[in-house]
Scaffold this active site. Structure first.
Site, PDB file in Angstrom:
ATOM      1  N   GLY A 328      -2.933   5.750  -4.229  1.00 15.78           N
ATOM      2  CA  GLY A 328      -3.787   6.775  -4.760  1.00 15.78           C
ATOM      3  C   GLY A 328      -2.987   7.473  -6.167  1.00 15.78           C
ATOM      4  O   GLY A 328      -2.417   6.439  -6.971  1.00 15.78           O
ATOM      5  N   SER A 329      -3.079   8.555  -6.328  1.00 25.31           N
ATOM      6  CA  SER A 329      -2.745   9.033  -7.770  1.00 25.31           C
ATOM      7  C   SER A 329      -1.095   9.204  -8.168  1.00 25.31           C
ATOM      8  O   SER A 329      -0.761   9.237  -9.252  1.00 25.31           O
ATOM      9  CB  SER A 329      -3.207  10.555  -7.957  1.00 25.31           C
TER      10      SER A 329
END
Length: 732
Positions: A328-329
């Site tokens: 993810g981020s």
């Protein structure tokens, strides 16, 4: 007349007897010759029917005993034991006289007197012991009460039995592996358990590493066994004056790890609290020295107590190296650095947030409507996916792939832990290439992410995370030192510094997704992540609810990081938290704060901690000396066990002591329950953590009554009821 005479002669019995006698003499002579020849052949050859008679005689009167090597101890960076050898003993009573000689009785002759002695040292009544000793059996054991006895207890029993000339009691010793800290990086440290090394001799067993570092370094830790060969008589006793052939055992080497026990215990406590409150599918948290790659603390849930084995069936997977997931981020840290290096990140330029059509698909921000036209720096603070799609498009897909490869994604780190995954970095389809900019379309392990983050925290030089600081050979005193291993990344020192500077925006900006990760007195560079989970059944990502992996990476102090802390929490129950990030904060904030305080203290920048009275390190100290030292500080202490050496302590070394502080010391002997009258629930739980004993509390306040008497023998899994009542005036 002549015919009659011939017939008489032919039937003369004397003549017949003579013939038969000659025949028998000849037969006996032949048989004797055959037997003599056979005996001569056996004497010369030394075998019969393939059996080596000399070897059989030697086996009958020669005994070989294995001298077991001591397995090496595993220590933390400050010399506190994490895994160590211990000997325990099992009580056995011989009831039959079959193995006794007239002058050397081996069986119990006076069961009443023996019972009186044994009941003083094991948790059985005299009647229960006597019932065992009078059974119609060859030998008997005494269950849990007679198992895992310490050398100290065994010595006392033997001394009293010898004083009263009582026979029939023997002890079987066995090697065990002691993990004095309980749940303590359990999957990483691993386990060593008893394995039968020689199937023909069940009495001989060897500890073998079956998980984690215990498995990886098993050959180094286990050492080499020795032997003793000696002659024995028909009763099994050593023949006096016979030469003993001895080959000494060589003990295993000791491992000194990079783990800091203080930080590890803190991390385990915090993880346990979050696990109980939010019951996630799994969690990982690892604290690493940003400059050297030393792992200072690492934990996961599910985990297990290495002492009691409680929880081991939940998962054998070491998530540090065997857990591959879409990050993810947090991957945007690496995309940002590559963009800065390539000159495509323009922090003050504007773009339209919300969504973008690219590579035959649409990429959305977590707020699908976006925030209008915003700067790329604000897009970083808000963790905008669209902003990072632009970065990959500007630098080019091929260029971005060079950075992904350079960061080491798709290849194992080489942590010297079993079953390390390499993750995946396929980078095949156009949309897949775009998605890697914000952490989708590739899979990573926590340790891979830590290696990549180190390029940002360490002026562009990636450092390999590692766990073993050095190995000490106890026989030769030779030390094998492990040094940091650096890899030059595509990131320059200037780019790394700019990346850290921009990452402080996620913490300090009013729109930052990492605002909750501020720590007073320290500047933090951080990036949060909320990664979607792939559903293999629908072949789509889950959506909604808590079906995400929430994560954060923090590097601090931001201007020149000393530590990197990476935390992941998968599918937690929010249980009052408004978002997954709040759950992650409960792990990140206290651990990062304590780590930075320790770093400051070691650098001499903080005097607040060292000005107060500190708990000394009593591990490996003589029990009586440890008690004397604690009493010299005007503190009371409770001893758990009958051993002569301290293997675990509370409070931990370096903890600030205060008036009335309760100290608890666990020894290497058979565990005993202390007198807990007046103890708080939290103090009692420390005993539970140390011993594996389960307490059932009734009432509120302080301990007023305990089910087992003080100094009763206990073992992991024992359940004890504690009655609590308020102190005087507390109810008002």
């Amino acid at each position: 007349m002549k015919k009659i005479t011939k017939k008489i002669r032919a039937t003369n019995p004397f003549r017949n007897r003579k013939i038969i006698a000659v025949f028998l003499y000849l037969a006996c002579f032949i048989m004797f010759g055959f037997v003599a020849l056979r005996f001569s052949w056996i004497m010369v050859k030394g075998e019969i029917n393939g059996e080596d008679l000399l070897q059989n005689i030697d086996n009958l009167y020669t005994r070989n005993t294995v001298l077991q090597a001591n397995r090496g101890t595993i220590y933390d960076k400050n010399g506190n034991p994490i895994a160590m050898d211990a000997s325990s003993y099992k009580l056995v009573a011989i009831l039959t006289d079959e193995w006794s000689s007239p002058t050397r009785p081996q069986h119990v002759q006076e069961p009443e007197k023996v019972a009186k002695v044994l009941t003083k040292y094991i948790s059985m009544s005299e009647e229960e012991v006597l019932e065992k000793l009078t059974k119609n059996s060859s030998q008997v054991e005494f269950g849990a009460a007679g198992n895992n006895l310490s050398y100290d207890i065994v010595s006392q029993i033997q001394e009293e039995l010898e004083k009263e000339n009582l026979t029939g009691i023997t002890f079987q010793d066995k090697k065990t592996r002691l993990y004095p800290n309980g749940t303590f990086a359990s999957h990483t440290i691993g386990l060593a358990q008893v394995q039968s090394d020689d199937e023909s001799d069940e009495a001989y067993q060897q500890l073998k590493g079956i998980m984690g570092l215990e498995q990886t370094y098993d050959d180094i830790l286990k050492g080499t066994n020795g032997t003793i060969e000696y002659q024995k008589d028909p009763y099994g006793y050593v023949v006096p004056g016979e030469e003993e052939i001895r080959e000494e055992a060589v003990d295993g080497s000791d491992l000194y790890l990079t783990l800091d026990r203080r930080l590890q215990v803190l991390l385990e406590n915090v993880m346990e609290e979050v696990d109980e409150e939010h019951t996630p599918e799994n969690m990982t948290a690892t604290l690493m020295n940003a400059k050297t790659g030393e792992i200072l603390a690492t934990s996961q849930r599910p985990s297990f107590n290495a002492t009691t084995k409680e929880g081991i069936d939940q998962s054998w997977q070491n998530l540090l190296v065997e857990y591959a997931f879409e990050p993810g981020s947090t991957m945007k840290v690496m995309t940002l650095a590559a963009s800065i290096q390539e000159g495509t990140f323009h922090p003050d330029s504007y773009y339209m947030s919300g969504e973008i059509s690219v590579a035959g698909g649409t990429v959305h921000d977590f707020n699908p409507d976006g925030w209008g036209s915003i700067t790329y720096l604000e897009g970083l603070a808000r963790s905008s996916n669209v902003a990072f799609v632009h970065q990959v498009e500007e630098m080019g897909y091929d260029t971005w792939k060079k950075y992904l490869d350079n960061y080491g994604f798709g290849e194992a780190v080489g942590m010297n832990l079993p079953n390390e995954y390499s993750g995946s970095n396929k980078y095949e389809w156009p949309l897949e290439k775009v998605n890697t900019a914000f952490g989708q379309g590739l899979s990573v392990t926590p340790v891979q992410m830590l290696r990549a983050f180190s390029a940002i925290a360490n002026e562009g030089n990636m450092v390999k995370p590692y766990l073993v600081d050095h190995i000490t050979n106890k026989t030769t005193n030779e030390v094998t030192q492990f040094e940091p291993e650096y890899t030059e990344s595509l990131i320059s020192k200037e780019t790394a510094q700019k990346t850290l500077q921009y990452l402080t925006e996620t913490v300090n900006n009013e729109h930052g997704t990492a605002k909750g990760y501020k720590i007073d007195g320290y500047e933090i560079a951080a990036k949060t992540g909320t990664a979607q989970l792939y559903n293999p059944d629908t072949k789509q990502y889950y959506s909604g609810g808590g079906n995400y992996i929430y994560s954060v990476v923090g590097m601090a102090p931001a201007d020149d990081p000393d530590v990197i802390l990476y935390v992941t929490v998968q599918q937690p129950d929010f249980n009052g938290a408004s978002q997954g990030s709040e759950v992650v904060q409960k792990i990140f904030n206290p651990v990062m704060k304590r780590a930075l305080e320790y770093m400051d203290a070691e650098d001499g920048d903080s005097t607040e901690i060292v000005q107060n009275e500190m708990m000394p390190n009593l591990i490996d100290s003589n029990t009586s000396e440890a008690v004397t030292e604690i009493q010299s500080k005007s503190l009371s202490t409770s001893i758990i066990g009958t051993g002569d050496k301290i293997v675990q302590q509370f409070p931990l070394e370096g903890s600030t002591l205060y008036d009335g502080q309760k100290t608890i010391l666990l020894t290497n002997g058979a565990m005993t329950l202390p007198d807990m009258s007046g103890w708080s629930r939290s103090d009692a739980m420390k005993v539970s953590e140390m011993t594996g004993v389960e307490f059932e509390f009734e009432g509120e306040g302080y301990v007023s009554e305990q089910e087992l008497a003080p100094n009763s023998f206990i073992e992991p899994g024992t359940k004890v009821k504690l009655s609590l009542s308020p102190v005087s005036g507390e109810e008002e």
